[in-house]
Design an enzyme around this catalytic site. Structure first.
Site, PDB file in Angstrom:
ATOM      1  N   ASN A 294      -1.886  -0.016   7.173  1.00 26.90           N
ATOM      2  CA  ASN A 294      -1.460  -1.368   7.591  1.00 26.90           C
ATOM      3  C   ASN A 294      -0.633  -2.066   6.503  1.00 26.90           C
ATOM      4  O   ASN A 294      -0.614  -3.280   6.407  1.00 26.90           O
ATOM      5  CB  ASN A 294      -2.649  -2.208   8.076  1.00 26.90           C
ATOM      6  CG  ASN A 294      -3.649  -2.505   6.970  1.00 26.90           C
ATOM      7  OD1 ASN A 294      -3.484  -2.049   5.833  1.00 26.90           O
ATOM      8  ND2 ASN A 294      -4.669  -3.277   7.287  1.00 26.90           N
TER       9      ASN A 294
ATOM     10  N   GLU B 263      -9.402 -10.412  -7.986  1.00 25.27           N
ATOM     11  CA  GLU B 263      -8.469  -9.300  -7.819  1.00 25.27           C
ATOM     12  C   GLU B 263      -7.347  -9.345  -8.867  1.00 25.27           C
ATOM     13  O   GLU B 263      -6.952  -8.301  -9.391  1.00 25.27           O
ATOM     14  CB  GLU B 263      -7.894  -9.309  -6.396  1.00 25.27           C
ATOM     15  CG  GLU B 263      -8.977  -8.966  -5.367  1.00 25.27           C
ATOM     16  CD  GLU B 263      -8.516  -9.061  -3.920  1.00 25.27           C
ATOM     17  OE1 GLU B 263      -7.380  -9.517  -3.680  1.00 25.27           O
ATOM     18  OE2 GLU B 263      -9.308  -8.672  -3.037  1.00 25.27           O
TER      19      GLU B 263
ATOM     20  N   HIS C 194      -1.922  -5.440   1.330  1.00 29.59           N
ATOM     21  CA  HIS C 194      -3.175  -6.147   1.041  1.00 29.59           C
ATOM     22  C   HIS C 194      -2.832  -7.517   0.474  1.00 29.59           C
ATOM     23  O   HIS C 194      -1.874  -7.658  -0.291  1.00 29.59           O
ATOM     24  CB  HIS C 194      -4.004  -5.380  -0.003  1.00 29.59           C
ATOM     25  CG  HIS C 194      -5.139  -6.217  -0.531  1.00 29.59           C
ATOM     26  ND1 HIS C 194      -6.336  -6.312   0.126  1.00 29.59           N
ATOM     27  CD2 HIS C 194      -5.217  -7.048  -1.603  1.00 29.59           C
ATOM     28  CE1 HIS C 194      -7.120  -7.169  -0.535  1.00 29.59           C
ATOM     29  NE2 HIS C 194      -6.469  -7.623  -1.589  1.00 29.59           N
TER      30      HIS C 194
ATOM     31  N   TYR D 235     -12.314  -2.502  -3.376  1.00 34.61           N
ATOM     32  CA  TYR D 235     -12.850  -2.563  -2.014  1.00 34.61           C
ATOM     33  C   TYR D 235     -14.384  -2.538  -1.994  1.00 34.61           C
ATOM     34  O   TYR D 235     -14.978  -2.131  -0.997  1.00 34.61           O
ATOM     35  CB  TYR D 235     -12.285  -1.412  -1.179  1.00 34.61           C
ATOM     36  CG  TYR D 235     -10.857  -1.655  -0.713  1.00 34.61           C
ATOM     37  CD1 TYR D 235     -10.544  -2.764   0.080  1.00 34.61           C
ATOM     38  CD2 TYR D 235      -9.827  -0.785  -1.043  1.00 34.61           C
ATOM     39  CE1 TYR D 235      -9.244  -2.992   0.521  1.00 34.61           C
ATOM     40  CE2 TYR D 235      -8.522  -1.015  -0.609  1.00 34.61           C
ATOM     41  CZ  TYR D 235      -8.239  -2.122   0.173  1.00 34.61           C
ATOM     42  OH  TYR D 235      -6.955  -2.354   0.611  1.00 34.61           O
TER      43      TYR D 235
ATOM     44  N   LYS E 223       0.835  -1.204   0.000  1.00 33.80           N
ATOM     45  CA  LYS E 223       0.000   0.000   0.000  1.00 33.80           C
ATOM     46  C   LYS E 223       0.877   1.265   0.000  1.00 33.80           C
ATOM     47  O   LYS E 223       2.098   1.175   0.181  1.00 33.80           O
ATOM     48  CB  LYS E 223      -0.930  -0.044   1.225  1.00 33.80           C
ATOM     49  CG  LYS E 223      -1.961  -1.182   1.173  1.00 33.80           C
ATOM     50  CD  LYS E 223      -2.892  -1.124   2.386  1.00 33.80           C
ATOM     51  CE  LYS E 223      -3.960  -2.197   2.345  1.00 33.80           C
ATOM     52  NZ  LYS E 223      -4.886  -2.109   3.520  1.00 33.80           N
TER      53      LYS E 223
HETATM   54  P1  IDP Z   1      -7.760  -7.188   5.210  1.00 35.22           P
HETATM   55  O1  IDP Z   1      -7.011  -6.096   4.487  1.00 35.22           O
HETATM   56  O2  IDP Z   1      -6.946  -7.749   6.356  1.00 35.22           O
HETATM   57  O3  IDP Z   1      -8.290  -8.262   4.290  1.00 35.22           O
HETATM   58  P2  IDP Z   1     -10.464  -6.118   5.418  1.00 35.22           P
HETATM   59  O4  IDP Z   1     -11.403  -6.357   6.557  1.00 35.22           O
HETATM   60  O5  IDP Z   1     -10.795  -6.717   4.090  1.00 35.22           O
HETATM   61  O6  IDP Z   1      -9.008  -6.512   5.932  1.00 35.22           O
HETATM   62  O7  IDP Z   1     -10.382  -4.533   5.256  1.00 35.22           O
HETATM   63  C1  IDP Z   1      -9.753  -3.946   4.149  1.00 35.22           C
HETATM   64  C2  IDP Z   1      -8.909  -2.778   4.608  1.00 35.22           C
HETATM   65  O8  IDP Z   1      -9.765  -1.772   5.118  1.00 35.22           O
HETATM   66  C3  IDP Z   1      -7.956  -3.104   5.765  1.00 35.22           C
HETATM   67  O9  IDP Z   1      -6.719  -3.615   5.329  1.00 35.22           O
HETATM   68  C4  IDP Z   1      -7.801  -1.760   6.450  1.00 35.22           C
HETATM   69  O10 IDP Z   1      -6.769  -0.980   5.837  1.00 35.22           O
HETATM   70  C5  IDP Z   1      -9.139  -1.091   6.195  1.00 35.22           C
HETATM   71  N1  IDP Z   1     -10.009  -1.194   7.378  1.00 35.22           N
HETATM   72  C6  IDP Z   1     -10.660  -2.299   7.814  1.00 35.22           C
HETATM   73  N2  IDP Z   1     -11.370  -2.052   8.920  1.00 35.22           N
HETATM   74  C7  IDP Z   1     -11.167  -0.725   9.196  1.00 35.22           C
HETATM   75  C8  IDP Z   1     -11.650   0.142  10.221  1.00 35.22           C
HETATM   76  O11 IDP Z   1     -12.408  -0.239  11.122  1.00 35.22           O
HETATM   77  N3  IDP Z   1     -11.192   1.449  10.154  1.00 35.22           N
HETATM   78  C9  IDP Z   1     -10.349   1.901   9.168  1.00 35.22           C
HETATM   79  N4  IDP Z   1      -9.883   1.095   8.188  1.00 35.22           N
HETATM   80  C10 IDP Z   1     -10.285  -0.189   8.198  1.00 35.22           C
END
Ligand code: IDP
Length: 149
Positions: free
Chosen positions: A114, A128, A117, A51, A11
Site C-alpha cells: 500500500n 517514529e 506509511h 510495527y 515503502k
Molecule cells: P496504516 O499503515 O494505515 O497506519 P495499520 O493498521 O497501522 O495501517 O497497519 C500497518 C500496515 O500493516 C498497513 O499499512 C498494511 O501494509 C499492513 N496491514 C494492515 N492490516 C493488514 C492485513 O489485514 N493484512 C495484511 N497487511 C495488513
C-alpha cells in the site's frame, strides 16, 4: 494550530515503482517542509520495532518481510497539522477503499503493498521520528515562502 512533524515512509513497492518523486512532490506542493530524508535498507529489528503494535497480528511476519525486502525512502515532514493532513493525502489503509486522488487510491494494490506509511498521531510521530532519524539527520532551515503557508 502549532507546527507538527510527521514520519513518512515510501515503502519498498513505491521505491521499486519509481514513485518517490511523485510522493515527495505531493507533500512539497501541499506546502509542507522537508527536514529529513534518506534511502535505506531496513534492518529486521528496526522493522519489528516500528510495527511493534502489530506483533500479535497474523500478518506481522509478512509485513516485516515486505518492509525489509527492498530499499525504502524515509522522510520527516513539518507543517501545520501535518500528521492528520498526511494521513488524508495517503488515503485508507486498504487501497481498494482509498479514494482516487489519494496516494494509496492512485497507486496502491493491496493491504500488503500500500505504498506509504505515515504516523497516525502526535505521540506516534515523535516515537517514529526518534526511531528512524538521528537528531543530526534533521535539518532546520528557513524558506522565505513560509509566511504564505
Ligand atoms: P496504516 O499503515 O494505515 O497506519 P495499520 O493498521 O497501522 O495501517 O497497519 C500497518 C500496515 O500493516 C498497513 O499499512 C498494511 O501494509 C499492513 N496491514 C494492515 N492490516 C493488514 C492485513 O489485514 N493484512 C495484511 N497487511 C495488513
Amino acid at each position: 494550530m502549532a507546527k507538527q512533524r510527521t514520519f513518512i515512509m515510501a515503502k519498498p513497492d513505491a521505491v521499486q515503482r519509481n514513485l518517490i518523486g511523485d510522493i515527495m512532490q505531493r507533500f512539497e506542493r501541499k506546502g509542507f517542509h522537508l527536514i529529513g530524508a534518506k534511502l535505506m535498507n531496513v534492518p529486521r529489528e528496526l522493522a519489528e520495532e516500528h510495527y511493534a503494535e502489530h506483533k500479535e497480528k497474523p500478518f506481522f511476519g509478512e509485513l516485516v518481510d515486505f518492509i525489509t525486502s527492498g530499499a525504502v525512502f524515509a522522510m520527516v515532514w513539518e507543517g501545520e497539522n501535518v500528521i492528520a493532513t498526511a494521513r488524508n493525502m495517503m488515503g485508507k489503509t486498504n487501497p481498494a477503499e482509498a479514494a482516487p486522488g489519494t496516494i494509496r487510491g492512485d497507486f496502491g494494490i493491496s493491504m500488503g503493498m500500500n505504498i506509504i506509511h505515515g504516523s497516525d498521531a502526535p505521540e506516534t510521530a515523535e516515537r517514529e521520528i526518534a526511531l528512524w532519524f538521528k537528531d543530526t539527520e534533521l535539518h532546520v532551515y528557513e524558506k522565505t515562502i513560509n509566511k504564505w503557508i
